[in-house]
Design a protein around this motif. Structure first.
Motif, PDB file in Angstrom:
ATOM      1  N   ASP A   6       3.699  14.963  -9.980  1.00 53.08           N
ATOM      2  CA  ASP A   6       2.980  14.605 -11.288  1.00 53.08           C
ATOM      3  C   ASP A   6       2.867  13.150 -11.412  1.00 53.08           C
ATOM      4  O   ASP A   6       2.025  12.707 -12.153  1.00 53.08           O
ATOM      5  CB  ASP A   6       3.297  15.403 -12.482  1.00 53.08           C
ATOM      6  N   SER A   7       3.950  12.452 -10.737  1.00 50.70           N
ATOM      7  CA  SER A   7       4.120  11.010 -11.347  1.00 50.70           C
ATOM      8  C   SER A   7       3.197  10.189 -10.332  1.00 50.70           C
ATOM      9  O   SER A   7       2.979  10.398  -9.347  1.00 50.70           O
ATOM     10  CB  SER A   7       5.596  10.906 -10.989  1.00 50.70           C
TER      11      SER A   7
ATOM     12  N   ARG B  48       7.390  11.765  -2.391  1.00 49.92           N
ATOM     13  CA  ARG B  48       6.239  12.665  -2.142  1.00 49.92           C
ATOM     14  C   ARG B  48       6.018  12.653  -0.104  1.00 49.92           C
ATOM     15  O   ARG B  48       6.090  13.398   0.472  1.00 49.92           O
ATOM     16  CB  ARG B  48       5.126  12.703  -2.634  1.00 49.92           C
ATOM     17  N   ALA B  49       5.896  11.363   0.219  1.00 47.07           N
ATOM     18  CA  ALA B  49       5.728  11.112   1.715  1.00 47.07           C
ATOM     19  C   ALA B  49       7.106  11.759   2.405  1.00 47.07           C
ATOM     20  O   ALA B  49       6.849  12.190   3.398  1.00 47.07           O
ATOM     21  CB  ALA B  49       5.550   9.779   1.917  1.00 47.07           C
TER      22      ALA B  49
ATOM     23  N   PRO C 144       0.833  -1.224  -0.086  1.00 41.22           N
ATOM     24  CA  PRO C 144       0.129  -0.075   0.136  1.00 41.22           C
ATOM     25  C   PRO C 144       0.965   1.252   0.073  1.00 41.22           C
ATOM     26  O   PRO C 144       2.000   1.243   0.567  1.00 41.22           O
ATOM     27  CB  PRO C 144      -0.794  -0.209   1.415  1.00 41.22           C
ATOM     28  N   ALA C 145       0.436   2.421  -0.557  1.00 45.93           N
ATOM     29  CA  ALA C 145       0.896   3.574  -0.443  1.00 45.93           C
ATOM     30  C   ALA C 145       1.354   4.023   0.660  1.00 45.93           C
ATOM     31  O   ALA C 145       0.512   3.855   1.530  1.00 45.93           O
ATOM     32  CB  ALA C 145       0.231   4.492  -1.698  1.00 45.93           C
TER      33      ALA C 145
ATOM     34  N   ALA D 151       1.638  10.197   0.836  1.00 43.90           N
ATOM     35  CA  ALA D 151       2.030  10.415  -0.584  1.00 43.90           C
ATOM     36  C   ALA D 151       1.037  10.859  -1.335  1.00 43.90           C
ATOM     37  O   ALA D 151       0.872  11.594  -2.278  1.00 43.90           O
ATOM     38  CB  ALA D 151       2.177   8.748  -1.203  1.00 43.90           C
ATOM     39  N   TYR D 152      -0.312  11.013  -0.692  1.00 42.31           N
ATOM     40  CA  TYR D 152      -1.477  11.465  -1.596  1.00 42.31           C
ATOM     41  C   TYR D 152      -2.506  12.400  -0.721  1.00 42.31           C
ATOM     42  O   TYR D 152      -3.403  12.732  -0.988  1.00 42.31           O
ATOM     43  CB  TYR D 152      -2.346  10.466  -2.294  1.00 42.31           C
TER      44      TYR D 152
END
Length: 135
Positions: free
Chosen positions: A60-61, A70-71, A23-24, A28-29
């Motif tokens: 963007d990825s 990102r996290a 799982p992300a 991250a989001y």
């Protein structure tokens, strides 16, 4: 015909299996609760290159590695680190390629010098061509 399509099918199969089944990361989001910190993190993410996609920023990825990066950026910004320090840490960890604006060093010197050299060569060629036409 089938032999020609086999490498393409193998490549597509490998790409489909390249994503992780884990799982992300939660950050991250998910945006940071503080809008100023999120703005700092977002601005920094726009300047960092996804190491998987290579043509997109991590903002963007959709690659798993970009989500992890990102996290990491959000975690460090939320902990109070300035964006410049986070950027430096990521460059130490992943190399200068992680940034769209690599610092000038002996390794990156050709990236900075080549456009100037090519422009100079182009000007010399153009100058010689114009001299021949007027003479």
């Amino acid at each position: 015909m089938r032999r020609a399509l086999l490498p393409i099918a193998l490549l597509l199969t490998g790409v489909a299996q390249a994503d992780s089944s884990l799982p992300a990361s939660p950050l991250a989001y998910t945006q940071l609760p503080d809008p100023d910190q999120e703005a700092q993190a977002k601005a920094l993410m726009e300047t960092l290159r996804c190491l998987v996609c290579q043509g997109q920023s991590i903002a963007d990825s959709d690659a798993d590695m970009a989500g992890e990066m990102r996290a990491l950026v959000r975690q460090r910004i939320a902990a109070g680190e300035p964006p410049a320090r986070v950027r430096k840490w990521l460059m130490e960890r992943y190399g200068d390629y992680v940034t769209y604006d690599p610092p000038l060093s002996w390794i990156t010197a050709p990236l900075w010098i080549a456009p100037l050299a090519l422009l100079g060569i182009g000007l010399l060629i153009a100058r010689r061509l114009f001299r021949r036409r007027t003479a």
